[in-house]
Scaffold this motif. Structure first.
Motif, PDB file in Angstrom:
ATOM      1  N   SER A  36       0.585   9.026  -2.281  1.00  0.00           N
ATOM      2  CA  SER A  36      -0.206   9.793  -1.124  1.00  0.00           C
ATOM      3  C   SER A  36      -0.002  11.205  -1.158  1.00  0.00           C
ATOM      4  N   LYS A  37       1.303  11.641  -1.454  1.00  0.00           N
ATOM      5  CA  LYS A  37       1.682  12.842  -1.457  1.00  0.00           C
ATOM      6  C   LYS A  37       1.021  13.889  -2.466  1.00  0.00           C
ATOM      7  N   ARG A  38       0.858  13.235  -3.867  1.00  0.00           N
ATOM      8  CA  ARG A  38       0.310  13.735  -4.840  1.00  0.00           C
ATOM      9  C   ARG A  38      -1.343  13.999  -4.414  1.00  0.00           C
ATOM     10  N   ILE A  39      -1.857  13.039  -3.712  1.00  0.00           N
ATOM     11  CA  ILE A  39      -3.298  13.221  -3.392  1.00  0.00           C
ATOM     12  C   ILE A  39      -3.471  14.240  -2.497  1.00  0.00           C
ATOM     13  N   SER A  40      -2.680  14.460  -1.467  1.00  0.00           N
ATOM     14  CA  SER A  40      -2.839  15.372  -0.594  1.00  0.00           C
ATOM     15  C   SER A  40      -2.533  16.793  -1.022  1.00  0.00           C
ATOM     16  N   ASP A  41      -1.712  16.922  -2.074  1.00  0.00           N
ATOM     17  CA  ASP A  41      -1.538  18.030  -3.106  1.00  0.00           C
ATOM     18  C   ASP A  41      -2.616  18.243  -4.078  1.00  0.00           C
ATOM     19  N   GLY A  42      -3.516  17.515  -4.100  1.00  0.00           N
ATOM     20  CA  GLY A  42      -4.850  17.833  -5.026  1.00  0.00           C
ATOM     21  C   GLY A  42      -4.507  17.422  -6.469  1.00  0.00           C
ATOM     22  N   LYS A  43      -3.254  16.717  -6.508  1.00  0.00           N
ATOM     23  CA  LYS A  43      -3.013  16.444  -8.109  1.00  0.00           C
ATOM     24  C   LYS A  43      -3.601  15.008  -8.625  1.00  0.00           C
ATOM     25  N   PRO A  44      -4.004  15.059  -9.810  1.00  0.00           N
ATOM     26  CA  PRO A  44      -4.614  13.824 -10.090  1.00  0.00           C
ATOM     27  C   PRO A  44      -3.772  12.528 -10.472  1.00  0.00           C
ATOM     28  N   VAL A  45      -3.980  11.287  -9.990  1.00  0.00           N
ATOM     29  CA  VAL A  45      -3.052  10.087 -10.174  1.00  0.00           C
ATOM     30  C   VAL A  45      -3.741   9.100 -10.734  1.00  0.00           C
ATOM     31  N   LEU A  46      -3.025   8.335 -11.620  1.00  0.00           N
ATOM     32  CA  LEU A  46      -3.596   7.231 -12.396  1.00  0.00           C
ATOM     33  C   LEU A  46      -2.846   5.942 -12.273  1.00  0.00           C
ATOM     34  N   ILE A  47      -3.726   4.721 -11.736  1.00  0.00           N
ATOM     35  CA  ILE A  47      -2.999   3.683 -11.680  1.00  0.00           C
ATOM     36  C   ILE A  47      -3.484   2.462 -12.563  1.00  0.00           C
ATOM     37  N   GLN A  48      -2.745   2.054 -13.479  1.00  0.00           N
ATOM     38  CA  GLN A  48      -3.174   0.951 -14.449  1.00  0.00           C
ATOM     39  C   GLN A  48      -2.950  -0.295 -13.848  1.00  0.00           C
ATOM     40  N   ILE A  49      -3.959  -1.018 -13.970  1.00  0.00           N
ATOM     41  CA  ILE A  49      -3.963  -2.547 -13.505  1.00  0.00           C
ATOM     42  C   ILE A  49      -4.517  -3.083 -14.739  1.00  0.00           C
ATOM     43  N   ALA A  50      -3.927  -4.462 -14.832  1.00  0.00           N
ATOM     44  CA  ALA A  50      -4.240  -5.015 -15.965  1.00  0.00           C
ATOM     45  C   ALA A  50      -5.370  -6.082 -15.942  1.00  0.00           C
ATOM     46  N   ASN A  51      -5.719  -6.290 -14.669  1.00  0.00           N
ATOM     47  CA  ASN A  51      -7.071  -7.225 -14.939  1.00  0.00           C
ATOM     48  C   ASN A  51      -8.094  -6.677 -14.156  1.00  0.00           C
ATOM     49  N   LEU A  52      -9.270  -6.722 -15.022  1.00  0.00           N
ATOM     50  CA  LEU A  52     -10.693  -6.480 -14.592  1.00  0.00           C
ATOM     51  C   LEU A  52     -11.041  -7.034 -13.308  1.00  0.00           C
ATOM     52  N   GLY A  53     -11.860  -6.351 -12.646  1.00  0.00           N
ATOM     53  CA  GLY A  53     -12.753  -7.049 -11.695  1.00  0.00           C
ATOM     54  C   GLY A  53     -12.110  -7.290 -10.229  1.00  0.00           C
ATOM     55  N   TRP A  54     -12.249  -8.410  -9.448  1.00  0.00           N
ATOM     56  CA  TRP A  54     -11.772  -8.543  -8.037  1.00  0.00           C
ATOM     57  C   TRP A  54     -10.640  -9.680  -8.137  1.00  0.00           C
ATOM     58  N   ALA A  55     -10.834 -10.665  -8.823  1.00  0.00           N
ATOM     59  CA  ALA A  55      -9.645 -11.480  -8.958  1.00  0.00           C
ATOM     60  C   ALA A  55      -9.701 -12.316 -10.392  1.00  0.00           C
ATOM     61  N   SER A  56      -8.401 -12.294 -10.783  1.00  0.00           N
ATOM     62  CA  SER A  56      -8.265 -13.069 -12.188  1.00  0.00           C
ATOM     63  C   SER A  56      -8.141 -14.575 -12.033  1.00  0.00           C
ATOM     64  N   ALA A  57      -8.094 -14.976 -10.944  1.00  0.00           N
ATOM     65  CA  ALA A  57      -8.283 -16.641 -10.656  1.00  0.00           C
ATOM     66  C   ALA A  57      -8.756 -16.684  -9.132  1.00  0.00           C
ATOM     67  N   ILE A  58      -9.025 -17.875  -8.768  1.00  0.00           N
ATOM     68  CA  ILE A  58      -9.395 -18.104  -7.415  1.00  0.00           C
ATOM     69  C   ILE A  58      -9.042 -19.700  -6.976  1.00  0.00           C
ATOM     70  N   ALA A  59      -8.511 -19.746  -5.611  1.00  0.00           N
ATOM     71  CA  ALA A  59      -8.015 -21.107  -5.425  1.00  0.00           C
ATOM     72  C   ALA A  59      -8.957 -21.521  -4.170  1.00  0.00           C
TER      73      ALA A  59
END
Ligand SMILES: [Zn+2]
Ligand SMILES: [Zn+2]
Length: 620
Positions: free
Chosen positions: A330-353
């Motif tokens: 949140s702090k980086r974003i409000s300072d106008g700095k770029p942020v990267l979040i690496q998430i392992a799985n593509l899409g909306w859900a890797s499994a459903i129940a």
């Protein structure tokens, strides 16, 4: 003047996998690599082939046909590359003809008419030297770890180091070959060439380029000294006075040919280095287990550029964005700095129940797991079926995600930060770079875009899940993808790894990727798993031929462990063997496959009865 030419055909058929001798008509001038037309078979049908040897005597008993015509004035390949095809065919239990289809691009006659030579190169505009240059002065084969964090201009350090090393060869009147995993790294290397003023001294060999441009560059590489670069098929490009081969990120899966004969860039280039006696550089931010093995054997000399490393924070909770991480983002974003979040799985859900009975939902077609893709559709992991799910066996129709994916995270962030640009990048829809300042990027491993100035904060949100995946190379691949993502950081960046503890947490704190992969390699060594041993697979489409192959294999003593891999649509045999038995086993498998194919009563015309993969890491 030799009177006989041995000719080969670019064909995967085992029955054509030999050299055919032809008489050279008086006055016809040929070289090894010439493309010729010859009469073939009982009908003397015209067939085009490549000259692989010129000689005085033939061992062929009976009358020889004559070469009808030389199709191109330009040699299509070199003696060295023909030798490479032969050696790779032996190693992969494949045919030379099958590899020739990689070595010889499609011919475009018009492209032969205006081949522009590469101008001579005298000196680099900017001086400077890397630790790679220094190591190359003393060692022939090098494993290189470049400086991780670049200057923030979107040009990674390795690409500058590679371009400089190639330029040094060019000044000495010699060529280079640089093999890159994908289009993204090709782009990076092109930026480095541009920066050093080397663009007009380079030739690009990328399989997605137009056929005529590929063919033109293929011929120009044999005419002039140049910096040759491209993706994996370029491993087989014939190059004039080749003196250095450089391979970037050898552990990347893009370096593996996915169809028969399943070769990979590293092994092919190791063979090519021997044949052409060149320098060889294998480089990556985090090493592959295979290169660590070569360093251990003193076959590669390790060279490390070191450099500044960003600050690392490790969380031991499994929450992807815990309160503290969220506050930092949140702090980086409000300072106008770029942020990267690496998430392992593509899409909306890797499994459903099922919401009612809590059971995991399965594909109605094949019973494999289902996930929700970036378009929000159900998709099967195995048969790819994508449709509406029928109600659960308990009658329930509602489902809940078991583990949400990158699209869902991006969606949540859009709600938390409505004024911020939230970008998504994944393997299906990769974003190469972004200039949006203060952007928040959610990306899956391997598809993180470059950002001007580098990311100020990088969150490796699925670190724990990635190293725990039940795959042979899970840890090595995870660490490799983190290292590549981190290389996009700015020098003042903060890195956050979620959910790590113990030894790995300590090693990551120092960004000591080598120790992590090395520990994994030692574990595999003690369990007798690759790369210290090799694992091959043989696939056949029909049961009777499969059984015959299995019976044949049971008589081969150097096969250490033989087992079946049950699969819905094909039959596979998996076998373990020692490195030192590789050449012998490949030879045995190939002759077994050839003789059984010849006898097969079940094959359809032109069908490949067996497919042999000498290094199948997917089966473990
Ligand atoms: Zn249910
Ligand atoms: Zn399915």
């Amino acid at each position: 003047m030799p009177s006989i030419a041995a000719v080969r055909f670019a064909s995967p058929l085992p029955q054509l996998d030999r050299e055919y001798d032809y008489l050279i008509p008086e006055g016809m001038s040929l070289v090894v690599g010439s493309l010729v037309e010859v009469p073939f078979g009982s009908g003397k049908k015209a067939k085009s082939g490549v000259v692989v040897e010129l000689k005085e005597l033939s061992e062929h008993k009976g009358e020889l046909g004559s070469i009808t015509e030389v199709l191109s004035l330009h040699p299509q390949t070199s003696a060295e590359v023909l030798e490479l095809c032969k050696q790779v065919a032996q190693r992969q239990a494949s045919t030379v003809g099958e590899l020739l289809t990689s070595a010889l691009p499609k011919r475009f006659i018009r492209a032969e008419k205006n081949l522009i030579p590469i101008p001579a190169f005298e000196q680099l505009d900017s001086e400077g030297t890397s630790s790679l240059d220094e190591t190359l002065l003393a060692a022939k084969r090098v494993h290189y770890t470049p400086e991780l964090i670049s200057e923030g201009d979107g040009i990674p350090n390795w690409s500058i180091d590679f371009a400089r090393a190639a330029a040094r060869q060019l000044i000495a009147g010699r060529s280079s070959l640089i093999i890159l995993p994908d289009y993204r790294e090709v782009r990076h290397f092109e930026l480095a060439l541009e920066k050093l003023g080397l663009t007009q001294h380079s030739l690009r060999h990328v399989s997605t380029d137009t056929g005529s441009s590929r063919y033109s560059n293929h011929l120009r590489a044999q005419m002039s000294h140049a910096i040759n670069f491209g993706t994996r098929t370029a491993c087989f490009s014939a190059i004039r006075d080749l003196s250095i081969i450089m391979l970037w990120d050898d552990g990347d899966e893009s370096h593996i040919e996915q169809g028969s004969p399943y070769w990979n860039s590293r092994d092919v280039l190791l063979q090519r280095q021997q044949i052409e006696d060149t320098h060889l550089v294998i480089a990556s931010h985090s090493p592959s287990a295979e290169s660590l093995r070569l360093i251990d054997l003193n076959y590669l000399v390790a060279s490390d550029a070191n450099g500044t490393k960003p600050l690392v924070r490790i969380t031991d909770s499994f929450t992807r964005l815990d309160d503290e991480t969220f506050a930092l983002v949140s702090k980086r974003i409000s300072d106008g700095k770029p942020v990267l979040i690496q998430i392992a799985n593509l899409g909306w859900a890797s499994a459903i129940a099922c919401s009612t009975c809590k059971e995991l939902r399965k594909c109605p077609n094949c019973q494999s797991g289902v996930w929700i893709d970036p378009a929000g559709m159900y998709r099967c992991r195995s048969c790819q079926q994508s449709d509406l799910l029928p109600p659960c066996s308990c009658g329930g129709t509602n489902t809940r995600p078991v583990r949400i994916g990158a699209s869902a995270i991006a969606d949540q962030l859009r709600r938390s930060f409505p004024k911020t640009t939230i970008l998504e990048s994944n393997g299906d829809n990769p974003l190469i770079s972004t200039s949006a300042s203060g952007a928040l990027v959610v990306a899956t491993p391997g598809s993180e875009p470059d950002v001007v100035g580098g990311y100020d904060l990088i969150v490796i949100a699925d670190a724990a899940q990635m190293i725990g995946a039940p795959r042979l190379k899970a840890l090595e691949r995870a660490v490799g993808s983190w290292a590549n993502a981190i290389s996009l950081a700015s020098k003042q960046s903060l890195l956050i790894f979620v959910g790590l503890s113990g030894v790995i947490a300590d090693q990551i704190k120092e960004l000591d990727f080598k120790s992590i992969v090395s520990g994994d390699f030692q574990d595999r060594l003690s369990l007798g798993l690759p790369p210290s041993t090799r694992v091959a697979s043989v696939i056949s489409n029909n049961q009777p031929d499969f059984i015959l192959f299995k019976e044949g294999l049971e008589k081969i003593a150097i096969v250490q462990r033989l087992r079946f891999l049950p699969s819905a649509d094909k039959l596979s045999l998996i076998l373990d063997y020692q490195y030192s038995d590789g050449a012998e086993l490949a030879q045995l498998l190939r002759s077994l496959a050839n003789s059984l194919t010849a006898q097969s009563k079940h094959k359809k015309p032109g069908e490949r009865v067996y497919r042999i993969n000498m290094d199948d890491s997917k089966v473990i």
